[in-house]
Scaffold this motif. Structure first.
Motif, PDB file in Angstrom:
ATOM      1  N   GLN A   1     -40.627  11.087  -2.252  1.00 58.78           N
ATOM      2  CA  GLN A   1     -40.617  12.722  -2.588  1.00 58.78           C
ATOM      3  C   GLN A   1     -41.447  13.272  -1.563  1.00 58.78           C
ATOM      4  O   GLN A   1     -40.948  14.406  -0.970  1.00 58.78           O
TER       5      GLN A   1
ATOM      6  N   LYS B   1     -39.364  16.062   1.511  1.00 62.37           N
ATOM      7  CA  LYS B   1     -40.126  17.653   1.406  1.00 62.37           C
ATOM      8  C   LYS B   1     -40.126  17.758   2.820  1.00 62.37           C
ATOM      9  O   LYS B   1     -40.107  18.764   3.338  1.00 62.37           O
TER      10      LYS B   1
ATOM     11  N   ILE C   1     -35.820  11.753  -9.044  1.00 57.50           N
ATOM     12  CA  ILE C   1     -36.373  10.359  -8.243  1.00 57.50           C
ATOM     13  C   ILE C   1     -37.029   9.674  -9.217  1.00 57.50           C
ATOM     14  O   ILE C   1     -38.313   9.678  -9.546  1.00 57.50           O
TER      15      ILE C   1
END
Length: 126
Positions: free
Chosen positions: A121, A125, A3
């Motif tokens: 991110q 998750k 990322i």
């Protein structure tokens, strides 16, 4: 999971690299991993002006077809023609040779609405 911190992201798993008034757009490493082997990239909106969140094309993988959404409003000025012969570039190099379109921005203030690498991110998750 790759990322890059210098890019911006959408909740729909597109990445955006803004240079001046032009944005390069593709799908994230996470998205290509979820899709699997990409066999076709269809973008039929070249030279069209689209609003943010409109569909600019689709990506076809072995198992599924997924729409591609505009992260920002603007005119689609370029399509990565290398993807016509090598759609697997999206799998092997999603942030480089696997880019999809370039867009001339109509409202660069929309960039502030995109996710940072850290926010993206957190999103994936889940």
């Amino acid at each position: 999971m790759n990322i890059p911190s210098e890019l911006k992201y959408t909740k729909d798993h597109e990445w955006v690299k803004v240079e001046g008034d032009v944005a390069t757009i593709g799908i994230t490493d996470f998205a290509q991993g979820e899709l699997g082997d990409i066999v076709y990239v269809d973008v039929d909106t070249l030279d069209e002006t689209l609003d943010a969140e409109e569909v600019f094309g689709s990506v076809e993988a072995v198992k599924t077809v997924s729409d591609l959404f505009m992260p920002l409003s603007g005119e689609v000025v370029e399509f990565n023609e290398a993807l016509e012969d090598e759609p697997e570039l999206v799998n092997s190099d999603p942030y480089g040779e696997g880019w999809m379109i370039k867009v001339k921005l109509s409202d660069d203030s929309q960039v502030a609405d995109l996710l940072s690498a850290e926010q993206y991110q957190e999103l994936i998750k889940g």
